[in-house]
Write an enzyme that holds these catalytic residues in place. Structure first.
Site, PDB file in Angstrom:
ATOM      1  N   ASP A 284       0.858  -1.173   0.000  1.00 36.25           N
ATOM      2  CA  ASP A 284       0.000   0.000   0.000  1.00 36.25           C
ATOM      3  C   ASP A 284       0.902   1.232   0.000  1.00 36.25           C
ATOM      4  O   ASP A 284       2.081   1.163   0.349  1.00 36.25           O
ATOM      5  CB  ASP A 284      -0.917  -0.014   1.230  1.00 36.25           C
ATOM      6  CG  ASP A 284      -2.209   0.741   0.998  1.00 36.25           C
ATOM      7  OD1 ASP A 284      -2.231   1.626   0.113  1.00 36.25           O
ATOM      8  OD2 ASP A 284      -3.196   0.473   1.708  1.00 36.25           O
ATOM      9  N   TRP A 285       0.345   2.357  -0.400  1.00 34.40           N
ATOM     10  CA  TRP A 285       1.147   3.560  -0.585  1.00 34.40           C
ATOM     11  C   TRP A 285       1.699   4.042   0.770  1.00 34.40           C
ATOM     12  O   TRP A 285       0.944   4.321   1.684  1.00 34.40           O
ATOM     13  CB  TRP A 285       0.293   4.642  -1.239  1.00 34.40           C
ATOM     14  CG  TRP A 285       0.120   4.557  -2.717  1.00 34.40           C
ATOM     15  CD1 TRP A 285       0.099   5.614  -3.579  1.00 34.40           C
ATOM     16  CD2 TRP A 285      -0.058   3.386  -3.544  1.00 34.40           C
ATOM     17  NE1 TRP A 285      -0.076   5.178  -4.874  1.00 34.40           N
ATOM     18  CE2 TRP A 285      -0.179   3.814  -4.879  1.00 34.40           C
ATOM     19  CE3 TRP A 285      -0.124   2.032  -3.284  1.00 34.40           C
ATOM     20  CZ2 TRP A 285      -0.348   2.926  -5.944  1.00 34.40           C
ATOM     21  CZ3 TRP A 285      -0.299   1.134  -4.331  1.00 34.40           C
ATOM     22  CH2 TRP A 285      -0.401   1.589  -5.640  1.00 34.40           C
TER      23      TRP A 285
END
Length: 829
Positions: A284-285
């Site tokens: 995930d970012w």
């Protein structure tokens, strides 16, 4: 009603003391190395052949480029990776969301995952996935960041439960898999997320939490024992891998105090070894602390753990060539698996502006060029029809006394009350990321949402319905207009929302503060129901809400839960209210009297600098927990009424002749490498002389490298392992359970037949879902439903053997219309 086995549980948070011991503050995750290399097994074979043929031609920088993200707002998509122009290999365009294409126009807003869960319909899950995939493809997206099975739904107030399907792993797993198949049938890769233990928004990221005033030093840690991990949270991801998902996204949280995105036990051992995952993992970012983030380390900082750092790591030997080659092969193979190399055009939109023309690279502005950035391609086709169908098929009828619904006879006056019935004065996309609660609730907020091309409000749809029949209609969509509401009381609508943790909506930091209705709805309902003895309550919410008082109110004659139905919200509810659709949906979660009934909750205040979420309830979430603690719900898991009635009979069990289970044994072959790498550091000079600027040689201390991390000779197969979903014997069908369902009413209707199993052990739930099918039945017709029971469905995770086993305890099957209405049962031999 169900007759559960006579099991006495000891007094403990979880009935199994080993579960409690395995979910303790500050416990650690065991290391597992090396990272298993892909083999191209099964349906991946051709994709791997194509990928390997490309990787053999690449130089070091090209391999690294395929693994490295461009950074936040540098390119068109929310995530974008490098390509190989000389070979015609494009970079990946990774784009939210699990309900449509985020940050662009002329796309559809699909119903939320929780609505698909309420349909209990695998066909609709597939068709929704396919429609979203088509829209992503036509926008130039190669990877759709969805669907979502994490958060699974441990706590009913968790902010992103609505993005997934259900807190039941079996129901989620089936709908998760069919959604993936639908998406990938279009040439777009699915990214199954968030792996794993991502069960609340509070404290998911350190900078975000500090912005909210919480002094933490690491994201929160989900502390989970091995049995619960396998039987509950990883279960749907096994279905995803079995379905051929191209990508898995790891989550922000820690698991057992190790970052989920660099947790070797979760990624190497469970996902790649036990489940035999052949695709690639993306973080995930901003979800990593050292080595797996594809893109900038923090939004806009221009730094990367990949890029030059990965080049250096390969040159100095801290990342072996076989590990890099495996990364690149997995990435390319996912592209080839779904046919994305031939099906998906280049992106025709830019996420960072709605303007037609603008900076090509939004983060740096016009310095690096301007041009056509949005072509405004309309990709919707006629997906509104499907969205409307799912909206109606996911509306759960909870109460219907005196035959209030459907509204066959037009009343002298129809009135609608509640802010949830109306439109947002700022427009359907008036709040960025939908991070507000104004007007009707069609979707939650955060990266899980998408723009809406329009939003049919319930007020507009019901008004059209009444006026087209020349009836009288009035509505009040201001919940503070008590005087006017008291004077005009007929119908009510209300909502409760949630979303991702980066947005604060009325003090709800992603996770809900409570399970009550929003917008001052309780006062409106009290006013209306006090003066109207035929009040219909319609609820749009992200999940469970406290409605016990309305169930028992005699003046509220009908209650419907409509979830988050997307752009066709008003038409969908009108279809049900006026009888064009006979409701067949069932609750995909339990509705309790209050939040304490669930036995789990969000941690709202840090309990130390690294917040600790101890999952000591084990597998006893939602209905399993209600059953275990003998708590009576308001409406149970699987409950839903119809405008007709159904009867169950004739349970029959067929035992199949299946081979005996064989644990996997042995070792892999050596890790392959493809092509050669020039180890002369002077040959690698971009973005400067690596030897001088980055220390590519003379590395020195390598004590930080885990034992066996560089070992490419072989790895041992775990007993439960196998290609594409785990040991093949786990998927063998051992039994067919058949039941007859008869429509005993006067109208055609849908029934969701449900099968539950008692595994019989002293520490097992009373029952667990192990089969469902939604069937349409004419009046007087009887339909036979067949439930296949796989070996996996009847197994427990044995933490000693590290394998799935069928225990010697008596296994009993129960069939019926909900988790607490199971008139048929039989023992499996």
């Amino acid at each position: 009603m169900a007759q559960f086995p006579n099991v006495t549980y000891p007094d403990a948070i979880s009935p199994n003391p080993n579960v409690v011991l395995g979910a303790q503050t500050n416990q650690t995750s065991p290391p597992r190395y090396p990272s298993p290399w892909g083999t191209g097994a099964g349906e991946w074979a051709t994709a791997y052949e194509k990928a390997i043929a490309i990787v053999e031609q690449l130089v070091l920088e090209e391999k690294v480029n395929l693994t490295t993200g461009s950074g936040w707002q540098q390119e068109q998509c929310v995530g974008q990776t490098g390509g190989i122009p000389r070979l015609g290999i494009r970079g990946q365009c990774l784009q939210d969301s699990p309900v449509g294409v985020r940050y662009t126009d002329f796309v559809s807003l699909f119903p939320a995952g929780i609505n698909v869960g309420a349909t209990w319909d695998r066909r609709l899950a597939y068709e929704r996935g396919k429609a979203m995939g088509l829209e992503s493809r036509d926008k130039g997206v190669t990877v759709q960041l969805g669907p979502n099975a994490g958060a699974l739904g441990r706590s009913p107030t968790a902010g992103r439960n609505w993005e997934g399907f259900s807190p039941d792993p079996y129901l989620t797993g089936k709908l998760f898999a069919d959604s993936i198949r639908g998406i990938q049938s279009t040439g777009v890769q699915a990214s199954a997320k968030h792996y794993v233990g991502n069960e609340q928004e509070h404290f998911r990221q350190t900078p975000e939490s500090r912005d909210y005033g919480f002094n933490i030093t690491q994201p929160g840690s989900s502390n989970i024992d091995d049995q619960t991990l396998h039987e509950l949270y990883v279960w749907p991801f096994a279905d995803a891998v079995k379905a051929g998902v191209a990508s898995v996204m790891c989550s922000y949280n820690l698991v057992n105090n190790s970052q989920a995105c660099q947790n070797s036990y979760l990624l190497n051992h469970v996902l790649k070894s036990e489940l035999g995952f052949q695709g690639y993992v993306m973080s995930d970012w901003q979800a990593t602390a050292s080595g797996t983030m594809a893109g900038d380390i923090r939004f806009g900082d221009g730094l990367s753990y990949f890029g030059p750092n990965l080049t250096i790591a390969v040159l100095n030997g801290t990342v072996p060539q076989w590990r890099l080659d495996d990364m690149v092969v997995r990435i390319l193979a996912g592209w080839y698996l779904v046919g994305g190399d031939t099906e998906v055009p280049h992106p025709n939109f830019q996420s960072w502006t709605p303007d037609t023309f603008g900076p090509v690279h939004a983060h740096v502005g016009s310095t690096w060029g301007t041009g056509l950035v949005n072509q405004h391609v309309d990709v919707r086709r006629e997906h509104g029809r499907l969205i409307r169908e799912i909206g109606g098929a996911s509306t759960v009828l909870l109460k219907n006394t005196h035959g209030t619904l459907p509204l066959n006879n037009m009343a002298r006056l129809t009135a609608v009350f509640g802010e949830d019935a109306g439109s947002n004065p700022l427009g359907p996309n008036g709040c960025r990321n939908h991070a507000c609660d104004v007007g009707t609730l069609a979707v939650g907020w955060g990266s899980g949402q998408a723009s809406s091309p329009y939003l049919i409000s319930p007020d507009a749809a019901i008004q059209h319905e009444v006026v087209s029949r020349y009836g009288s209609y009035e509505s009040i969509t201001n919940n503070s207009a008590f005087t006017q509401i008291n004077a005009l009381a007929r119908r009510v609508r209300d909502n409760a929302g949630s979303g991702e943790g980066f947005a604060n909506v009325d003090g709800n930091l992603g996770d809900r503060k409570n399970l009550t209705l929003w917008q001052g709805a309780d006062a409106v309902i009290a006013n209306v129901s006090a003066t109207c003895n035929n009040t219909v309550l319609v609820i749009h919410s992200v999940g469970a809400v406290e409605i016990d008082q309305y169930k028992d109110n005699p003046n509220i004659t009908a209650i419907l839960w409509a979830g988050l139905p997307g752009e066709q919200s008003g038409y969908a509810i009108a279809d049900v209210l006026f009888g064009r659709v006979n409701p067949g949906a069932k609750l995909p979660f339990t509705m309790g009297r209050n939040r304490s009934d669930y036995g789990t909750d969000v941690l709202y205040t840090p309990n130390q600098e690294v917040p600790q979420y101890n999952f000591q309830e084990g597998v006893f979430i939602d209905y399993r927990g209600f059953d275990h603690r003998n708590v009576t719900p308001v409406y149970e898991f699987g409950f839903g009424l119809s405008y007709t009635t159904f009867e169950y009979s004739g349970l029959v069990i067929e035992k199949l002749n299946v081979a005996k289970y064989q644990p996997t044994t042995g070792f892999s072959g050596p890790a392959p490498t493809y092509g050669t790498i020039d180890n002369d550091t002077s040959a690698h000079t971009f973005p400067g002389n690596l030897n001088e600027s980055y220390g590519a040689t003379g590395f020195g201390d390598d004590s930080f490298i885990p034992e066996n991390a560089l070992n490419g000779t072989s790895f041992e197969h775990s007993p439960s392992s196998g290609p594409n979903g785990g040991n093949l014997y786990l998927w063998d069908i051992l039994y067919h359970v058949r039941v007859n369902v008869t429509n005993t009413g006067k109208v055609v209707g849908d029934e969701v037949a449900q099968l539950y199993v008692s595994l019989g052990g002293p520490f097992d739930p009373k029952i667990i879902l192990r089969g469902f099918e939604r069937v349409t039945i004419d009046p007087g017709q009887t339909v036979q439903v067949t439930f296949p029971l796989a070996r996996r469905d009847l197994s427990n995770w044995d933490t000693v053997k590290q394998d799935w086993v069928i225990t010697e305890h008596i296994k009993t099957v129960y069939a019926g219309s909900s988790s607490r209405d199971l008139p048929l049962n039989a023992v499996l031999e």
